[in-house]
Design a protein around this motif. Structure first.
Motif, mmCIF file in Angstrom:
data_model
loop_
_atom_site.group_PDB
_atom_site.id
_atom_site.type_symbol
_atom_site.label_atom_id
_atom_site.label_comp_id
_atom_site.label_asym_id
_atom_site.label_seq_id
_atom_site.Cartn_x
_atom_site.Cartn_y
_atom_site.Cartn_z
ATOM 1 N N SER A 39 -133.310 -26.212 9.445
ATOM 2 C CA SER A 39 -133.488 -24.874 8.881
ATOM 3 C C SER A 39 -132.355 -23.951 9.275
ATOM 4 N N VAL A 40 -132.021 -23.932 10.555
ATOM 5 C CA VAL A 40 -130.927 -23.084 11.036
ATOM 6 C C VAL A 40 -129.612 -23.509 10.380
ATOM 7 N N HIS A 41 -129.370 -24.810 10.329
ATOM 8 C CA HIS A 41 -128.147 -25.340 9.726
ATOM 9 C C HIS A 41 -128.045 -24.918 8.255
ATOM 10 N N PHE A 42 -129.155 -25.007 7.533
ATOM 11 C CA PHE A 42 -129.180 -24.642 6.124
ATOM 12 C C PHE A 42 -128.866 -23.159 5.938
ATOM 13 N N VAL A 43 -129.523 -22.294 6.691
ATOM 14 C CA VAL A 43 -129.294 -20.851 6.570
ATOM 15 C C VAL A 43 -127.865 -20.500 6.961
ATOM 16 N N GLU A 44 -127.355 -21.115 8.011
ATOM 17 C CA GLU A 44 -125.980 -20.859 8.457
ATOM 18 C C GLU A 44 -124.972 -21.213 7.375
ATOM 19 N N HIS A 45 -125.114 -22.380 6.773
ATOM 20 C CA HIS A 45 -124.112 -22.868 5.838
ATOM 21 C C HIS A 45 -124.304 -22.384 4.407
ATOM 22 N N THR A 46 -125.526 -22.083 4.009
ATOM 23 C CA THR A 46 -125.776 -21.686 2.631
ATOM 24 C C THR A 46 -125.802 -20.168 2.458
ATOM 25 N N PHE A 47 -126.249 -19.461 3.497
ATOM 26 C CA PHE A 47 -126.405 -18.008 3.392
ATOM 27 C C PHE A 47 -125.608 -17.270 4.460
ATOM 28 N N ALA A 48 -124.563 -17.910 4.983
ATOM 29 C CA ALA A 48 -123.701 -17.318 6.016
ATOM 30 C C ALA A 48 -124.520 -16.775 7.185
ATOM 31 N N GLY A 49 -125.610 -17.464 7.499
ATOM 32 C CA GLY A 49 -126.444 -17.079 8.636
ATOM 33 C C GLY A 49 -127.390 -15.923 8.373
ATOM 34 N N LEU A 51 -130.645 -14.469 7.395
ATOM 35 C CA LEU A 51 -132.046 -14.778 7.145
ATOM 36 C C LEU A 51 -132.605 -13.912 6.017
ATOM 37 N N PRO A 52 -132.291 -12.604 5.970
ATOM 38 C CA PRO A 52 -132.756 -11.817 4.818
ATOM 39 C C PRO A 52 -132.228 -12.363 3.490
ATOM 40 N N GLY A 53 -130.963 -12.797 3.466
ATOM 41 C CA GLY A 53 -130.407 -13.380 2.252
ATOM 42 C C GLY A 53 -131.160 -14.627 1.834
ATOM 43 N N PHE A 54 -131.516 -15.452 2.819
ATOM 44 C CA PHE A 54 -132.302 -16.650 2.539
ATOM 45 C C PHE A 54 -133.666 -16.276 1.962
ATOM 46 N N LEU A 55 -134.347 -15.300 2.597
ATOM 47 C CA LEU A 55 -135.689 -14.914 2.144
ATOM 48 C C LEU A 55 -135.671 -14.355 0.725
ATOM 49 N N VAL A 56 -134.671 -13.525 0.410
ATOM 50 C CA VAL A 56 -134.560 -12.974 -0.942
ATOM 51 C C VAL A 56 -134.401 -14.117 -1.945
ATOM 52 N N SER A 57 -133.532 -15.065 -1.630
ATOM 53 C CA SER A 57 -133.310 -16.197 -2.513
ATOM 54 C C SER A 57 -134.555 -17.075 -2.612
ATOM 55 N N PHE A 58 -135.196 -17.316 -1.480
ATOM 56 C CA PHE A 58 -136.379 -18.167 -1.446
ATOM 57 C C PHE A 58 -137.515 -17.575 -2.273
ATOM 58 N N LEU A 59 -137.732 -16.280 -2.125
ATOM 59 C CA LEU A 59 -138.817 -15.635 -2.863
ATOM 60 C C LEU A 59 -138.500 -15.553 -4.354
ATOM 61 N N GLY A 60 -137.219 -15.363 -4.688
ATOM 62 C CA GLY A 60 -136.806 -15.371 -6.086
ATOM 63 C C GLY A 60 -137.644 -14.503 -6.994
ATOM 64 N N GLY A 61 -138.056 -13.331 -6.522
ATOM 65 C CA GLY A 61 -138.848 -12.426 -7.345
ATOM 66 C C GLY A 61 -140.346 -12.673 -7.283
ATOM 67 N N LYS A 62 -140.772 -13.733 -6.583
ATOM 68 C CA LYS A 62 -142.206 -14.011 -6.439
ATOM 69 C C LYS A 62 -142.812 -13.005 -5.473
ATOM 70 N N THR A 63 -144.090 -12.802 -5.581
ATOM 71 C CA THR A 63 -144.793 -11.942 -4.636
ATOM 72 C C THR A 63 -145.510 -12.823 -3.615
ATOM 73 N N ILE A 64 -145.820 -12.213 -2.467
ATOM 74 C CA ILE A 64 -146.584 -12.920 -1.440
ATOM 75 C C ILE A 64 -147.861 -12.134 -1.170
ATOM 76 N N SER A 65 -148.844 -12.804 -0.624
ATOM 77 C CA SER A 65 -150.127 -12.168 -0.347
ATOM 78 C C SER A 65 -150.019 -11.251 0.872
ATOM 79 N N GLU A 66 -151.005 -10.394 1.032
ATOM 80 C CA GLU A 66 -151.064 -9.513 2.204
ATOM 81 C C GLU A 66 -151.079 -10.337 3.491
ATOM 82 N N GLU A 67 -151.811 -11.451 3.475
ATOM 83 C CA GLU A 67 -151.917 -12.308 4.655
ATOM 84 C C GLU A 67 -150.557 -12.912 4.997
ATOM 85 N N GLU A 68 -149.832 -13.383 3.974
ATOM 86 C CA GLU A 68 -148.505 -13.951 4.212
ATOM 87 C C GLU A 68 -147.541 -12.887 4.736
#
Length: 119
Positions: A77-87, A89-106
């Protein structure tokens, strides 16, 4: 310690060990044939490589993992975020969510995790 990076086939192999350990090398051969479509020789070649790299142990034909799955997953996971999103984590989360919503619990769970890992 060797790098904890595994290629896809090595990860699937180790996943069988993590899932079924301790298991005999004979059981591992059968699992690899059934789940991965591997021949006996392929299984033993990969097992030897995983033992040499320090991921697994084959002692008296009993196979176990030496490195826990969560440790390998964390490294990947760390290796992926480092190499794909220049480290970033917010950039990774924005890409991962891709406009999807998450629940209140999540959202609450993510906030809790962030608070636990703040500097």
């Amino acid at each position: 310690m060797n790098e904890l990076k595994l290629c896809e086939s090595d990860y699937r192999f180790m996943d069988l060990i993590w899932e079924h350990q301790p298991l005999s090398s004979r059981e591992l051969v059968a699992l690899c044939a059934e789940r991965l479509g591997w021949k006996k020789s392929t299984t033993y070649t990969v097992l030897k490589k995983m033992c040499e790299r320090g991921f697994a142990c084959n002692e008296n034909t009993v196979v176990t993992a030496l490195i826990p799955r969560d440790q390998v997953q964390a490294y990947a996971s760390v290796h992926f975020v480092e190499h794909t999103f220049a480290g970033s984590l917010p950039g990774f989360l924005v890409s991962f969510l891709g406009g999807k919503t998450i629940s209140e619990e999540e959202a609450a769970e993510l906030k809790k995790l962030i608070d636990e890992h703040k500097e």
